[in-house]
Design a protein around this motif. Sequence first.
Motif, PDB file in Angstrom:
ATOM      1  N   HIS A  32      99.254  49.275  48.068  1.00 31.57           N
ATOM      2  CA  HIS A  32      98.799  48.112  47.971  1.00 31.57           C
ATOM      3  C   HIS A  32      97.417  48.043  49.872  1.00 31.57           C
ATOM      4  O   HIS A  32      97.565  48.091  50.616  1.00 31.57           O
ATOM      5  N   TRP A  33      96.674  47.801  49.000  1.00 34.88           N
ATOM      6  CA  TRP A  33      95.283  48.228  50.426  1.00 34.88           C
ATOM      7  C   TRP A  33      94.888  46.498  51.321  1.00 34.88           C
ATOM      8  O   TRP A  33      94.278  46.598  52.156  1.00 34.88           O
ATOM      9  N   SER A  34      95.580  45.732  50.201  1.00 34.42           N
ATOM     10  CA  SER A  34      95.187  44.217  51.639  1.00 34.42           C
ATOM     11  C   SER A  34      96.442  43.362  51.029  1.00 34.42           C
ATOM     12  O   SER A  34      96.718  44.537  51.251  1.00 34.42           O
ATOM     13  N   LYS A  35      96.548  42.861  52.422  1.00 33.30           N
ATOM     14  CA  LYS A  35      98.052  42.243  52.923  1.00 33.30           C
ATOM     15  C   LYS A  35      97.725  40.338  51.160  1.00 33.30           C
ATOM     16  O   LYS A  35      98.541  40.328  50.255  1.00 33.30           O
ATOM     17  N   LYS A  36      96.300  40.625  51.201  1.00 34.15           N
ATOM     18  CA  LYS A  36      95.873  39.392  50.015  1.00 34.15           C
ATOM     19  C   LYS A  36      96.493  40.336  48.227  1.00 34.15           C
ATOM     20  O   LYS A  36      96.932  39.416  47.508  1.00 34.15           O
ATOM     21  N   GLU A  37      96.227  41.236  48.415  1.00 34.22           N
ATOM     22  CA  GLU A  37      96.408  42.149  46.992  1.00 34.22           C
ATOM     23  C   GLU A  37      98.299  42.380  46.913  1.00 34.22           C
ATOM     24  O   GLU A  37      98.719  41.926  46.060  1.00 34.22           O
ATOM     25  N   PHE A  38      98.870  42.356  47.896  1.00 37.57           N
ATOM     26  CA  PHE A  38     100.390  42.336  47.896  1.00 37.57           C
ATOM     27  C   PHE A  38     100.711  40.604  47.907  1.00 37.57           C
ATOM     28  O   PHE A  38     101.461  40.873  46.483  1.00 37.57           O
ATOM     29  N   ASN A  39     100.579  40.074  48.454  1.00 37.76           N
ATOM     30  CA  ASN A  39     100.722  38.630  48.125  1.00 37.76           C
ATOM     31  C   ASN A  39     100.017  37.742  46.500  1.00 37.76           C
ATOM     32  O   ASN A  39     101.378  37.189  45.540  1.00 37.76           O
ATOM     33  N   ASP A  40      99.145  38.635  46.157  1.00 35.66           N
ATOM     34  CA  ASP A  40      99.391  38.281  44.612  1.00 35.66           C
ATOM     35  C   ASP A  40      99.667  39.168  43.317  1.00 35.66           C
ATOM     36  O   ASP A  40     100.359  38.307  42.967  1.00 35.66           O
ATOM     37  N   LYS A  41     100.489  40.047  44.020  1.00 31.12           N
ATOM     38  CA  LYS A  41     101.135  41.338  43.024  1.00 31.12           C
ATOM     39  C   LYS A  41     102.232  40.232  43.428  1.00 31.12           C
ATOM     40  O   LYS A  41     103.136  40.384  41.741  1.00 31.12           O
ATOM     41  N   ASN A  42     102.985  39.939  44.561  1.00 34.72           N
ATOM     42  CA  ASN A  42     104.461  39.575  44.311  1.00 34.72           C
ATOM     43  C   ASN A  42     104.124  38.295  43.360  1.00 34.72           C
ATOM     44  O   ASN A  42     105.055  37.892  42.657  1.00 34.72           O
ATOM     45  N   TRP A  43     103.352  37.382  43.604  1.00 35.62           N
ATOM     46  CA  TRP A  43     103.238  35.952  42.661  1.00 35.62           C
ATOM     47  C   TRP A  43     103.501  35.814  41.810  1.00 35.62           C
ATOM     48  O   TRP A  43     104.093  35.882  41.031  1.00 35.62           O
ATOM     49  N   GLU A  44     102.709  37.006  41.568  1.00 35.74           N
ATOM     50  CA  GLU A  44     102.440  37.044  39.598  1.00 35.74           C
ATOM     51  C   GLU A  44     104.018  37.725  39.323  1.00 35.74           C
ATOM     52  O   GLU A  44     104.896  37.608  37.914  1.00 35.74           O
ATOM     53  N   ASP A  45     104.490  39.034  40.410  1.00 32.23           N
ATOM     54  CA  ASP A  45     105.891  39.133  39.261  1.00 32.23           C
ATOM     55  C   ASP A  45     106.910  38.491  39.279  1.00 32.23           C
ATOM     56  O   ASP A  45     107.971  38.092  38.893  1.00 32.23           O
ATOM     57  N   ASN A  46     106.653  37.543  40.507  1.00 37.64           N
ATOM     58  CA  ASN A  46     107.734  36.022  40.505  1.00 37.64           C
ATOM     59  C   ASN A  46     107.197  35.111  39.032  1.00 37.64           C
ATOM     60  O   ASN A  46     108.463  34.304  39.136  1.00 37.64           O
ATOM     61  N   TRP A  47     105.949  34.950  38.618  1.00 34.03           N
ATOM     62  CA  TRP A  47     105.973  34.422  37.597  1.00 34.03           C
ATOM     63  C   TRP A  47     106.380  34.838  36.863  1.00 34.03           C
ATOM     64  O   TRP A  47     107.022  33.714  36.000  1.00 34.03           O
ATOM     65  N   GLN A  48     106.486  35.984  36.588  1.00 36.71           N
ATOM     66  CA  GLN A  48     106.665  36.455  35.500  1.00 36.71           C
ATOM     67  C   GLN A  48     108.405  36.761  35.210  1.00 36.71           C
ATOM     68  O   GLN A  48     109.102  36.076  34.114  1.00 36.71           O
ATOM     69  N   LYS A  49     109.251  36.399  36.265  1.00 41.26           N
ATOM     70  CA  LYS A  49     110.234  36.558  36.536  1.00 41.26           C
ATOM     71  C   LYS A  49     110.566  35.010  36.028  1.00 41.26           C
ATOM     72  O   LYS A  49     112.191  35.425  35.558  1.00 41.26           O
ATOM     73  N   LEU A  50     110.472  34.555  36.656  1.00 42.45           N
ATOM     74  CA  LEU A  50     110.577  32.413  36.639  1.00 42.45           C
ATOM     75  C   LEU A  50     110.091  32.199  34.539  1.00 42.45           C
ATOM     76  O   LEU A  50     111.645  32.034  34.341  1.00 42.45           O
ATOM     77  N   LYS A  51     109.097  32.759  34.659  1.00 39.47           N
ATOM     78  CA  LYS A  51     108.853  32.628  32.789  1.00 39.47           C
ATOM     79  C   LYS A  51     109.743  33.234  31.800  1.00 39.47           C
ATOM     80  O   LYS A  51     110.056  32.837  30.555  1.00 39.47           O
ATOM     81  N   LYS A  52     110.451  34.164  31.974  1.00 41.93           N
ATOM     82  CA  LYS A  52     111.618  35.288  31.641  1.00 41.93           C
ATOM     83  C   LYS A  52     112.736  34.211  31.880  1.00 41.93           C
ATOM     84  O   LYS A  52     113.403  34.276  30.145  1.00 41.93           O
ATOM     85  N   PHE A  53     113.090  34.073  32.643  1.00 40.32           N
ATOM     86  CA  PHE A  53     114.060  33.005  32.611  1.00 40.32           C
ATOM     87  C   PHE A  53     114.858  31.967  32.174  1.00 40.32           C
ATOM     88  O   PHE A  53     115.094  31.628  31.200  1.00 40.32           O
ATOM     89  N   ILE A  54     113.338  31.357  32.040  1.00 37.80           N
ATOM     90  CA  ILE A  54     112.765  29.747  31.298  1.00 37.80           C
ATOM     91  C   ILE A  54     113.266  30.631  30.045  1.00 37.80           C
ATOM     92  O   ILE A  54     114.186  29.642  29.075  1.00 37.80           O
ATOM     93  N   THR A  55     112.852  31.465  29.344  1.00 38.89           N
ATOM     94  CA  THR A  55     112.354  31.714  27.697  1.00 38.89           C
ATOM     95  C   THR A  55     114.020  31.757  27.332  1.00 38.89           C
ATOM     96  O   THR A  55     114.301  31.877  26.810  1.00 38.89           O
ATOM     97  N   GLU A  56     114.532  32.881  28.282  1.00 39.79           N
ATOM     98  CA  GLU A  56     116.104  33.147  28.088  1.00 39.79           C
ATOM     99  C   GLU A  56     116.700  31.932  28.107  1.00 39.79           C
ATOM    100  O   GLU A  56     117.697  32.132  27.468  1.00 39.79           O
ATOM    101  N   ASN A  57     116.794  30.558  28.885  1.00 43.33           N
ATOM    102  CA  ASN A  57     117.785  30.684  29.066  1.00 43.33           C
ATOM    103  C   ASN A  57     117.305  29.101  28.685  1.00 43.33           C
ATOM    104  O   ASN A  57     118.448  27.934  28.972  1.00 43.33           O
ATOM    105  N   GLY A  58     116.317  28.940  28.223  1.00 44.21           N
ATOM    106  CA  GLY A  58     116.063  27.669  27.153  1.00 44.21           C
ATOM    107  C   GLY A  58     115.926  26.400  28.700  1.00 44.21           C
ATOM    108  O   GLY A  58     116.011  24.795  28.064  1.00 44.21           O
TER     109      GLY A  58
END
Length: 105
Positions: A32-58
């Motif tokens: 990661h070349w910048s903190k913002k890039e890292f934070n954005d990727k981290n946010w996206e990863d967590n959002w995807q995990k949450l989306k998956k959890f909601i889908t799989e668990n109703g």
Amino acid sequence: CQAQRQVNAKTAIGRKELSKVRIDKLNKIGFHWSKKEFNDKNWEDNWQKLKKFITENGGLSNLPVAINGKQNSLYAWLRYQKMAIQKGTLSSDKIERIQSLGIIN
């Protein structure tokens, strides 16, 4: 890591430029070349995990606060996002994405 970032941003004093080979190697490992890039990727990863959890668990009703006696990082992340919304510090696009999951009106 910070030295690599500074050299690449041309803010390092007395250091020669990074070679194309080195830049390519760092990119290949997901550097990661910048903190913002890292934070954005981290946010996206967590959002995807949450989306998956909601889908799989109703929904969120089964999102555990803790797993094996340790705080569930996804639960903590969502709580932090809700606090950021209340404080007005979360960007509108991120608020919309969270709302799209049916979590917050």
